[in-house]
Design a protein around this motif. Structure first.
Motif, PDB file in Angstrom:
ATOM      1  N   VAL A 270      41.393  35.701  35.069  1.00 31.57           N
ATOM      2  CA  VAL A 270      41.341  37.158  35.108  1.00 31.57           C
ATOM      3  C   VAL A 270      39.898  37.638  35.038  1.00 31.57           C
ATOM      4  CG1 VAL A 270      42.109  39.273  33.968  1.00 31.57           C
ATOM      5  CG2 VAL A 270      43.615  37.275  34.032  1.00 31.57           C
ATOM      6  N   GLN A 271      39.102  37.021  34.156  1.00 32.07           N
ATOM      7  CA  GLN A 271      37.706  37.422  34.014  1.00 32.07           C
ATOM      8  C   GLN A 271      36.932  37.189  35.302  1.00 32.07           C
ATOM      9  OE1 GLN A 271      36.585  35.168  30.527  1.00 32.07           O
ATOM     10  NE2 GLN A 271      36.678  36.990  29.236  1.00 32.07           N
ATOM     11  N   ASN A 272      37.181  36.052  35.961  1.00 28.57           N
ATOM     12  CA  ASN A 272      36.473  35.761  37.213  1.00 28.57           C
ATOM     13  C   ASN A 272      36.792  36.808  38.270  1.00 28.57           C
ATOM     14  OD1 ASN A 272      35.304  33.462  36.151  1.00 28.57           O
ATOM     15  ND2 ASN A 272      36.936  32.106  36.895  1.00 28.57           N
ATOM     16  N   CYS A 273      38.051  37.248  38.293  1.00 22.63           N
ATOM     17  CA  CYS A 273      38.436  38.250  39.293  1.00 22.63           C
ATOM     18  C   CYS A 273      37.822  39.609  38.975  1.00 22.63           C
ATOM     19  CB  CYS A 273      39.959  38.371  39.356  1.00 22.63           C
ATOM     20  SG  CYS A 273      40.782  36.962  40.150  1.00 22.63           S
ATOM     21  N   ILE A 274      37.833  39.969  37.686  1.00 18.58           N
ATOM     22  CA  ILE A 274      37.289  41.275  37.305  1.00 18.58           C
ATOM     23  C   ILE A 274      35.778  41.310  37.499  1.00 18.58           C
ATOM     24  CG2 ILE A 274      36.924  42.841  35.355  1.00 18.58           C
ATOM     25  CD1 ILE A 274      39.628  42.055  34.313  1.00 18.58           C
ATOM     26  N   GLU A 275      35.107  40.209  37.160  1.00 18.10           N
ATOM     27  CA  GLU A 275      33.659  40.179  37.268  1.00 18.10           C
ATOM     28  C   GLU A 275      33.198  39.957  38.708  1.00 18.10           C
ATOM     29  OE1 GLU A 275      32.659  37.105  34.587  1.00 18.10           O
ATOM     30  OE2 GLU A 275      33.095  38.293  32.772  1.00 18.10           O
ATOM     31  N   GLY A 276      34.139  39.579  39.589  1.00 14.45           N
ATOM     32  CA  GLY A 276      33.794  39.349  40.980  1.00 14.45           C
ATOM     33  C   GLY A 276      33.845  40.632  41.782  1.00 14.45           C
ATOM     34  N   PRO A 277      33.924  40.481  43.098  1.00 13.83           N
ATOM     35  CA  PRO A 277      33.913  41.668  43.989  1.00 13.83           C
ATOM     36  C   PRO A 277      35.265  42.379  44.028  1.00 13.83           C
ATOM     37  CG  PRO A 277      34.147  39.687  45.288  1.00 13.83           C
ATOM     38  CD  PRO A 277      33.982  39.221  43.870  1.00 13.83           C
ATOM     39  N   VAL A 278      35.690  42.875  42.892  1.00 19.15           N
ATOM     40  CA  VAL A 278      36.967  43.584  42.819  1.00 19.15           C
ATOM     41  C   VAL A 278      36.689  45.076  42.786  1.00 19.15           C
ATOM     42  CG1 VAL A 278      39.011  44.035  41.415  1.00 19.15           C
ATOM     43  CG2 VAL A 278      38.165  41.692  41.685  1.00 19.15           C
ATOM     44  N   GLN A 279      37.150  45.786  43.794  1.00 21.82           N
ATOM     45  CA  GLN A 279      36.914  47.215  43.883  1.00 21.82           C
ATOM     46  C   GLN A 279      38.154  48.042  43.527  1.00 21.82           C
ATOM     47  OE1 GLN A 279      33.866  48.364  44.481  1.00 21.82           O
ATOM     48  NE2 GLN A 279      33.160  46.222  44.645  1.00 21.82           N
ATOM     49  N   SER A 280      39.301  47.418  43.519  1.00 19.02           N
ATOM     50  CA  SER A 280      40.540  48.156  43.266  1.00 19.02           C
ATOM     51  C   SER A 280      41.564  47.227  42.640  1.00 19.02           C
ATOM     52  CB  SER A 280      41.098  48.740  44.570  1.00 19.02           C
ATOM     53  OG  SER A 280      41.480  47.695  45.446  1.00 19.02           O
ATOM     54  N   GLN A 281      42.651  47.804  42.211  1.00 21.39           N
ATOM     55  CA  GLN A 281      43.735  46.992  41.656  1.00 21.39           C
ATOM     56  C   GLN A 281      44.360  46.111  42.725  1.00 21.39           C
ATOM     57  OE1 GLN A 281      46.100  50.147  39.866  1.00 21.39           O
ATOM     58  NE2 GLN A 281      45.393  49.553  37.829  1.00 21.39           N
ATOM     59  N   SER A 282      44.330  46.587  43.954  1.00 23.88           N
ATOM     60  CA  SER A 282      44.834  45.765  45.050  1.00 23.88           C
ATOM     61  C   SER A 282      43.977  44.516  45.236  1.00 23.88           C
ATOM     62  CB  SER A 282      44.867  46.596  46.335  1.00 23.88           C
ATOM     63  OG  SER A 282      45.343  45.820  47.421  1.00 23.88           O
ATOM     64  N   ASP A 283      42.657  44.689  45.116  1.00 24.05           N
ATOM     65  CA  ASP A 283      41.756  43.530  45.207  1.00 24.05           C
ATOM     66  C   ASP A 283      42.028  42.552  44.072  1.00 24.05           C
ATOM     67  OD1 ASP A 283      40.559  44.598  47.422  1.00 24.05           O
ATOM     68  OD2 ASP A 283      38.886  45.494  46.318  1.00 24.05           O
ATOM     69  N   LEU A 284      42.312  43.091  42.892  1.00 24.32           N
ATOM     70  CA  LEU A 284      42.619  42.221  41.755  1.00 24.32           C
ATOM     71  C   LEU A 284      43.871  41.411  42.039  1.00 24.32           C
ATOM     72  CD1 LEU A 284      42.217  41.255  38.842  1.00 24.32           C
ATOM     73  CD2 LEU A 284      43.474  43.278  38.072  1.00 24.32           C
ATOM     74  N   ALA A 285      44.888  42.047  42.597  1.00 21.25           N
ATOM     75  CA  ALA A 285      46.127  41.340  42.913  1.00 21.25           C
ATOM     76  C   ALA A 285      45.874  40.225  43.922  1.00 21.25           C
ATOM     77  CB  ALA A 285      47.161  42.319  43.447  1.00 21.25           C
ATOM     78  N   ASN A 286      45.064  40.497  44.943  1.00 27.86           N
ATOM     79  CA  ASN A 286      44.756  39.482  45.946  1.00 27.86           C
ATOM     80  C   ASN A 286      43.975  38.317  45.347  1.00 27.86           C
ATOM     81  OD1 ASN A 286      46.013  40.983  47.964  1.00 27.86           O
ATOM     82  ND2 ASN A 286      44.130  42.110  48.466  1.00 27.86           N
ATOM     83  N   CYS A 287      43.085  38.648  44.393  1.00 25.58           N
ATOM     84  CA  CYS A 287      42.299  37.593  43.745  1.00 25.58           C
ATOM     85  C   CYS A 287      43.174  36.680  42.889  1.00 25.58           C
ATOM     86  CB  CYS A 287      41.198  38.240  42.912  1.00 25.58           C
ATOM     87  SG  CYS A 287      40.103  37.064  42.075  1.00 25.58           S
ATOM     88  N   LEU A 288      44.202  37.291  42.239  1.00 20.74           N
ATOM     89  CA  LEU A 288      45.078  36.508  41.357  1.00 20.74           C
ATOM     90  C   LEU A 288      46.228  35.852  42.104  1.00 20.74           C
ATOM     91  CD1 LEU A 288      45.396  38.963  38.314  1.00 20.74           C
ATOM     92  CD2 LEU A 288      44.021  36.879  38.432  1.00 20.74           C
TER      93      LEU A 288
END
Length: 336
Positions: A270-288
């Motif tokens: 979760v931390q890697n996704c948040i600290e990465g190029p996440v601009q929206s909650q949709s980006d977070l979902a794609n990262c996870l």
């Protein structure tokens, strides 16, 4: 004996009838206005209906909460002021001897007093609950779950069970303490509140078989901010997924976010996704997404509401019956 019981209960019953009459007039007049406003708001709103209805519910929120407190308190007040003095006050004044010395057995004397008080308690709580359930109906449709503790215990039939239990509890404690009316009143409050807490938190969630569902933490879920939150803490970013149960159901518990293997999702992911190029909650979902994250939810479906109402009311009525039986068992030991 019926006439004597009526004479003793008459002042209390008349007072209760007057208060219920005043409450009925208030609920009917204001309830009709509330329903008219609700229908008018629904018929005139266009694309902003949700906001209009939220404003409608918010305008009555404080008043509804206040009345809920009153309805919650009524069974306890019945136990305190009707149940506890029912027998204890008779022993304090010694008036029970008049009935017992006129060929009226203690058991028969007790039976008439308990029957009259129980009937009055059930009617008072039932009428008040019926009026309030109707009055709060339009507001409950908008922003209240029927399983919320302050809704479930103040609507429909459960207040009747609470009132019967509180009355029988007060009567038994008054019989046990005999001349200690104030002691019986205090004990009635303490025991009643304790039983209410235990039933609501430890028994009610286990009465009906529950259902479970697995909710994927995907872009669709995270696109609804009301369902999920992302917060920060002193130790670093924290992601909390607040998943809703099906509409109208009672959410009982939620598991932590787990991956496809069923193991708890590592915070590092979760931390890697948040600290990465996440601009929206949709980006977070794609990262996870590679972790296949999902949440387990345990709930009671909406169809369980009325069975729960009947079961819980039955529990309290059964408890009232047991307490009444103890009253009859105890009264046989009194000879003065």
């Amino acid at each position: 004996m019926i006439w004597l019981t009526w004479r003793q209960l008459r002042p209390t019953l008349i007072t209760a009838a007057v208060l219920l009459g005043v409450a009925a007039v208030y609920f009917v007049i204001t309830g009709e206005h509330i329903r008219h406003t609700y229908s008018s708001d629904l018929s005139t709103c266009r694309s902003n209906c949700a906001q209009v209805l939220d404003n409608f519910a918010g305008s009555y929120q404080n008043l509804r909460a206040l009345i809920q407190l009153v309805v919650h308190a009524v069974p306890a007040l019945i136990g305190i002021f009707w149940g506890a003095p029912l027998i204890a006050a008779e022993f304090e004044r010694g008036t029970h001897r008049m009935a017992w010395n006129q060929s009226v057995t203690p058991t028969r004397w007790l039976a008439f007093k308990l029957a009259g008080g129980a009937l009055a308690s059930a009617v008072a709580a039932g009428v008040l609950s019926l009026l309030f359930t109707w009055w709060a109906g339009p507001q409950d449709k908008i922003d209240a779950s029927p399983f919320d503790w302050n809704v479930f215990g103040t609507r429909d039939i459960t207040p009747v069970g609470y009132a019967l239990f509180a009355f029988a509890l007060g009567a038994l404690l008054g019989l046990l303490t005999r001349r200690g009316v104030l002691t019986a009143m205090a004990l009635t409050v303490a025991v009643y509140v304790g039983v209410q807490v235990v039933v609501a938190t430890q028994i009610r969630p286990h009465i009906m078989p529950t259902q479970t569902m697995s909710v994927s933490v995907d872009a669709q879920l995270l696109s609804h901010p009301v369902d999920t939150t992302i917060t920060g803490s002193a130790s670093g970013p924290t992601v909390t997924f607040k998943v809703k149960a099906p509409a109208g159901s009672w959410k009982l518990s939620q598991t932590p976010v787990v991956d496809g293997s069923g193991a708890k999702l590592p915070m590092s992911a979760v931390q890697n996704c948040i600290e990465g190029p996440v601009q929206s909650q949709s980006d977070l979902a794609n990262c996870l997404a590679p972790y296949n994250p999902h949440v387990g939810v345990r709930y009671d479906p909406a169809s369980d509401f009325w069975p729960l109402q009947w079961y819980e009311t039955g529990i309290y009525v059964a408890l009232a019956g047991v307490l009444a039986g103890l009253c009859f068992w105890r009264i046989r030991g009194h000879r003065d």
